[in-house]
Design an enzyme around this catalytic site. Sequence first.
Site, mmCIF file in Angstrom:
data_model
loop_
_atom_site.group_PDB
_atom_site.id
_atom_site.type_symbol
_atom_site.label_atom_id
_atom_site.label_comp_id
_atom_site.label_asym_id
_atom_site.label_seq_id
_atom_site.Cartn_x
_atom_site.Cartn_y
_atom_site.Cartn_z
ATOM 1 N NE ARG A 12 15.206 109.638 -20.829
ATOM 2 C CZ ARG A 12 15.159 108.575 -21.340
ATOM 3 N NH1 ARG A 12 16.138 107.865 -21.803
ATOM 4 N NH2 ARG A 12 14.152 107.987 -21.531
ATOM 5 C CG ASP A 13 15.257 108.147 -25.296
ATOM 6 O OD1 ASP A 13 16.472 107.744 -25.903
ATOM 7 O OD2 ASP A 13 14.383 107.027 -25.379
ATOM 8 C CG HIS A 203 10.318 104.602 -24.759
ATOM 9 N ND1 HIS A 203 10.682 105.803 -24.075
ATOM 10 C CD2 HIS A 203 11.178 104.191 -25.220
ATOM 11 C CE1 HIS A 203 11.392 106.095 -24.287
ATOM 12 N NE2 HIS A 203 11.953 105.229 -25.218
ATOM 13 C CB CYS A 236 19.767 103.319 -24.972
ATOM 14 S SG CYS A 236 20.749 102.638 -23.561
ATOM 15 C CG ASN A 245 12.777 108.087 -28.496
ATOM 16 O OD1 ASN A 245 13.886 108.048 -28.623
ATOM 17 N ND2 ASN A 245 12.162 107.578 -27.587
HETATM 18 N N1 COA Z 1 24.313 110.939 -10.336
HETATM 19 C C1 COA Z 1 25.398 111.445 -10.469
HETATM 20 N N2 COA Z 1 26.620 110.767 -10.188
HETATM 21 C C2 COA Z 1 26.508 109.440 -9.854
HETATM 22 C C3 COA Z 1 25.133 108.713 -9.989
HETATM 23 C C4 COA Z 1 24.117 109.604 -9.954
HETATM 24 N N3 COA Z 1 22.830 109.014 -10.107
HETATM 25 N N4 COA Z 1 25.472 107.446 -9.542
HETATM 26 C C5 COA Z 1 26.612 107.380 -9.529
HETATM 27 N N5 COA Z 1 27.205 108.262 -9.832
HETATM 28 C C6 COA Z 1 28.732 108.689 -9.762
HETATM 29 C C7 COA Z 1 29.519 107.860 -8.462
HETATM 30 O O1 COA Z 1 29.586 109.066 -7.580
HETATM 31 C C8 COA Z 1 30.772 107.543 -8.988
HETATM 32 O O2 COA Z 1 31.507 108.952 -9.285
HETATM 33 P P1 COA Z 1 33.067 109.045 -9.075
HETATM 34 O O3 COA Z 1 33.605 107.970 -9.906
HETATM 35 O O4 COA Z 1 33.470 110.396 -9.102
HETATM 36 O O5 COA Z 1 33.352 108.341 -7.726
HETATM 37 C C9 COA Z 1 30.510 107.179 -10.499
HETATM 38 O O6 COA Z 1 29.274 107.736 -10.744
HETATM 39 C C10 COA Z 1 30.405 105.633 -10.550
HETATM 40 O O7 COA Z 1 29.460 105.221 -9.491
HETATM 41 P P2 COA Z 1 29.128 103.799 -9.362
HETATM 42 O O8 COA Z 1 28.131 103.737 -8.343
HETATM 43 O O9 COA Z 1 30.483 102.907 -9.521
HETATM 44 O O10 COA Z 1 28.282 103.547 -10.502
HETATM 45 P P3 COA Z 1 28.458 102.607 -11.805
HETATM 46 O O11 COA Z 1 29.803 103.069 -12.738
HETATM 47 O O12 COA Z 1 28.242 101.202 -11.651
HETATM 48 O O13 COA Z 1 27.328 103.402 -12.921
HETATM 49 C C11 COA Z 1 25.101 104.107 -12.954
HETATM 50 C C12 COA Z 1 26.086 102.903 -12.455
HETATM 51 C C13 COA Z 1 23.795 103.624 -13.014
HETATM 52 C C14 COA Z 1 25.318 105.419 -12.113
HETATM 53 C C15 COA Z 1 25.478 104.567 -14.553
HETATM 54 O O14 COA Z 1 25.827 103.454 -15.311
HETATM 55 C C16 COA Z 1 24.529 105.472 -15.054
HETATM 56 O O15 COA Z 1 24.369 106.628 -14.643
HETATM 57 N N6 COA Z 1 23.921 104.964 -16.107
HETATM 58 C C17 COA Z 1 22.922 105.756 -16.730
HETATM 59 C C18 COA Z 1 22.611 105.335 -18.038
HETATM 60 C C19 COA Z 1 21.742 105.813 -18.924
HETATM 61 O O16 COA Z 1 20.990 106.900 -18.542
HETATM 62 N N7 COA Z 1 21.199 105.490 -20.098
HETATM 63 C C20 COA Z 1 20.494 105.717 -21.114
HETATM 64 C C21 COA Z 1 18.897 105.802 -20.538
HETATM 65 S S1 COA Z 1 18.068 104.168 -20.841
HETATM 66 ZN ZN ZN Z 2 14.158 105.206 -25.623
#
Ligand code: COA
Ligand code: ZN
Length: 312
Positions: A12-13, A203, A236, A245
């Site tokens: 994952r990370d 972590h 990240c 990590n």
């Molecule tokens: N799983 C799958 N798809 C997801 C989702 C999830 N958990 N959450 C949102 N989406 C999709 C939506 O369906 C949308 O799809 P579309 O553009 O095809 O319609 C798109 O993502 C954007 O959705 P929205 O609610 O507007 O999200 P956003 O653009 O504001 O993004 C997060 C927010 C949290 C979903 C996104 O930033 C994210 O997944 N971040 C993860 C960051 C991460 O893991 N960082 C490293 C670890 S610390």
């Molecule tokens: Zn980390």
Amino acid sequence: MKRIHFNEVATRDGFQIEPTFIPTDTKVALIDALSRCGYAKIEATSFTSPKAIPMLRDAEEVMGRIQRVPGVEYTVLVPNVRGAERAIEARADELNLVMSVSETHNLANLRMPRERSFASLAEVVRLVDGRTPINVSLSCCFGCPMEGDVPAGEVLRWARRFVDLGVRGLTLCDTTGMAHPAQVAHLVEALQRELPGPQLTLHFHNTRGMGLANVLAAVQGGIVRFDGSLGGLGGCPYAPGASGNISSEDAIHMLEAMGYDTGVDLPALLAVARQMPQIVGHEVPGQVAKAGRITDLHAAPPFVAELREKFA
Ligand code: COA
Ligand code: ZN
């Protein structure tokens, strides 16, 4: 012998920041190999937006294909309700919810203010309703690469809000390796004093070479749970300057040498760690897989025997 519990976060990370997609078959084989090494927990993948984290877009398939070994908890990172629904459908043993204690990093990583993240994660806790254990990973607990210092009081404030929701555990994340041992000692003391209930995991990232020193400070402060990433991969993608990590095998090697019981079969783990450069296509930072354990000795050069005789 004191028991230390390790959560392996390489897939994952570790993988989320890698530039080249790692095939699903490789991820499944790696998790299956790690499952046989004695970990308490494996963070297999994340149920995030595939646009945000394209590397982990195969989360359902990975969770569906891995062999679940009894005694190992398979946890997954979840940023919102949609992610929680996917994770439950995939039969995750634990949901690891994520938000940052830094407003700027939360906006960069999760695209929303902290209050919105909290409301969304509180909704997840309500939906799950005790059916699956919940851990919350708080990013940037020891500093933010954009905001700088993060006061301990701010970490405590967010930690308390999640504890009040009834979560099982909290992970204090040093997302970009800004923690130092004195700060770790102070924060783990304050957290355990103020919030004695939940499981507490640390972590660390080794971005500035302080990773294992921080593990030691945490262990000496009573912490028994750590995240680590095989080979020292990780970071990240939405935290500027993020890098690996702490390497699981280096941390486990250190703790075993000091007499702690990690439950991990270190020779088996090192054999898996040695496959990492090939899996990711580049060198990895972990040191013990290259150097061998402190108990893996070398033959002395032949002239040493002659010198022994000469000086006998
Ligand atoms: N799983 C799958 N798809 C997801 C989702 C999830 N958990 N959450 C949102 N989406 C999709 C939506 O369906 C949308 O799809 P579309 O553009 O095809 O319609 C798109 O993502 C954007 O959705 P929205 O609610 O507007 O999200 P956003 O653009 O504001 O993004 C997060 C927010 C949290 C979903 C996104 O930033 C994210 O997944 N971040 C993860 C960051 C991460 O893991 N960082 C490293 C670890 S610390
Ligand atoms: Zn980390």
